[in-house]
Enzyme design. Structure first.
Site, mmCIF file in Angstrom:
data_model
loop_
_atom_site.group_PDB
_atom_site.id
_atom_site.type_symbol
_atom_site.label_atom_id
_atom_site.label_comp_id
_atom_site.label_asym_id
_atom_site.label_seq_id
_atom_site.Cartn_x
_atom_site.Cartn_y
_atom_site.Cartn_z
ATOM 1 N N ARG A 1 7.006 -52.834 14.683
ATOM 2 C CA ARG A 1 6.584 -54.148 14.177
ATOM 3 C C ARG A 1 6.545 -55.108 15.357
ATOM 4 N NH1 ARG A 1 4.137 -54.174 9.283
ATOM 5 N NH2 ARG A 1 5.455 -53.314 7.632
ATOM 6 N N ALA B 1 5.266 -50.678 1.720
ATOM 7 C CA ALA B 1 4.815 -51.989 1.230
ATOM 8 C C ALA B 1 3.434 -52.266 1.793
ATOM 9 C CB ALA B 1 5.790 -53.079 1.662
ATOM 10 N N GLU C 1 -0.954 -48.484 -2.115
ATOM 11 C CA GLU C 1 -0.170 -48.518 -0.876
ATOM 12 C C GLU C 1 0.732 -47.291 -0.737
ATOM 13 O OE1 GLU C 1 -0.154 -50.312 1.844
ATOM 14 O OE2 GLU C 1 -1.681 -51.727 1.204
ATOM 15 N N GLU D 1 0.136 -44.835 2.454
ATOM 16 C CA GLU D 1 1.151 -44.759 3.506
ATOM 17 C C GLU D 1 1.951 -43.455 3.516
ATOM 18 O OE1 GLU D 1 3.642 -48.226 3.569
ATOM 19 O OE2 GLU D 1 1.958 -49.568 3.979
ATOM 20 N N GLY E 1 10.458 -71.395 3.207
ATOM 21 C CA GLY E 1 10.395 -72.616 4.005
ATOM 22 C C GLY E 1 8.994 -72.873 4.568
ATOM 23 N N GLU F 1 3.857 -66.736 0.303
ATOM 24 C CA GLU F 1 3.746 -65.383 -0.249
ATOM 25 C C GLU F 1 4.989 -65.002 -1.050
ATOM 26 O OE1 GLU F 1 3.465 -60.822 1.536
ATOM 27 O OE2 GLU F 1 4.283 -62.443 2.744
ATOM 28 N N GLU G 1 -1.837 -48.169 11.315
ATOM 29 C CA GLU G 1 -0.540 -47.781 10.768
ATOM 30 C C GLU G 1 -0.096 -46.438 11.352
ATOM 31 O OE1 GLU G 1 -0.253 -49.736 6.347
ATOM 32 O OE2 GLU G 1 -1.456 -47.910 6.528
#
Length: 198
Positions: free
Chosen positions: A81, A93, A109, A113, A132, A136, A157
């Site tokens: 990531r 996800a 998904e 995946e 904050g 989403e 991916e």
């Protein structure tokens, strides 16, 4: 001896905030999300400027292989990531396409995946990842009765998919080896629900 007092339970109320959007403009519009700059009158009559990331939403899949086992296997992914600057262990996800049904997105998904399909789907929890600045919200589904198949990941991916016993995933969480929020939320909630059923 004084009489026992009843323990007061907190009352949780969920009502929409009384907010007035005075102005709104798109500050950034990309393929995954957009950033909206808004001037708002918030509760308490305070006028402030907020930058909010708007996104179609995401689905999270806690895929459990043979949930009847004492220590069921959890489908986990390890992937790099870039925003975090490291490899992370996560549950499957993905983002929703515009107008897509959440359950349909979760099924898509999981298959893309991991290659797995599931016979049984249950909504587990819905939450805001970082309210904050991020509009989403994420819907977690529990997927059970898994059937194996071929994964069809997107070009960007690069996933390592493994089955990990629930007890080991919980040990990894306790040891600080799982840092992904959706995984922390979904696995620990599932483990708590299993504990209640015993």
């Amino acid at each position: 001896m004084p009489p026992k007092k009843k323990e007061a339970k907190p009352v949780l109320t969920f009502k929409k905030a009384d907010v007035e959007v005075l102005s709104s403009r798109i500050a950034f519009d990309g393929p995954l999300f957009r950033v909206v700059r808004e001037e708002v009158r918030e509760p308490g009559e305070k006028i402030t400027q907020r930058d909010v990331i708007r996104h179609n939403g995401s689905v999270v899949i806690l895929a459990v292989y043979d949930s009847s086992r004492k220590d069921p296997l959890i489908v986990m992914e390890r992937q790099y990531r870039h925003a975090a600057g490291q490899y992370l262990w996560e549950v499957p996800a993905g983002k929703m396409d515009e107008g897509e049904d959440r359950l349909a997105a979760a099924k898509r998904e999981l298959k893309e995946e991991t290659g797995y399909r599931a016979r049984k789907w249950t909504k587990l929890v819905r939450y805001f990842a970082s309210p904050g600045f991020l509009g989403e919200w994420m819907q977690v589904f529990l997927a059970e009765g898994l059937l194996e198949g071929e994964a069809e990941p997107e070009e960007d991916e690069l996933l390592e998919v493994v089955l990990v016993p629930l007890s080991e995933v919980l040990r990894m969480i306790d040891a600080g080896k799982i840092l992904d929020g959706k995984t922390l939320v979904s696995v620990q909630l599932y483990a708590r629900h299993r504990g209640r059923k015993r």
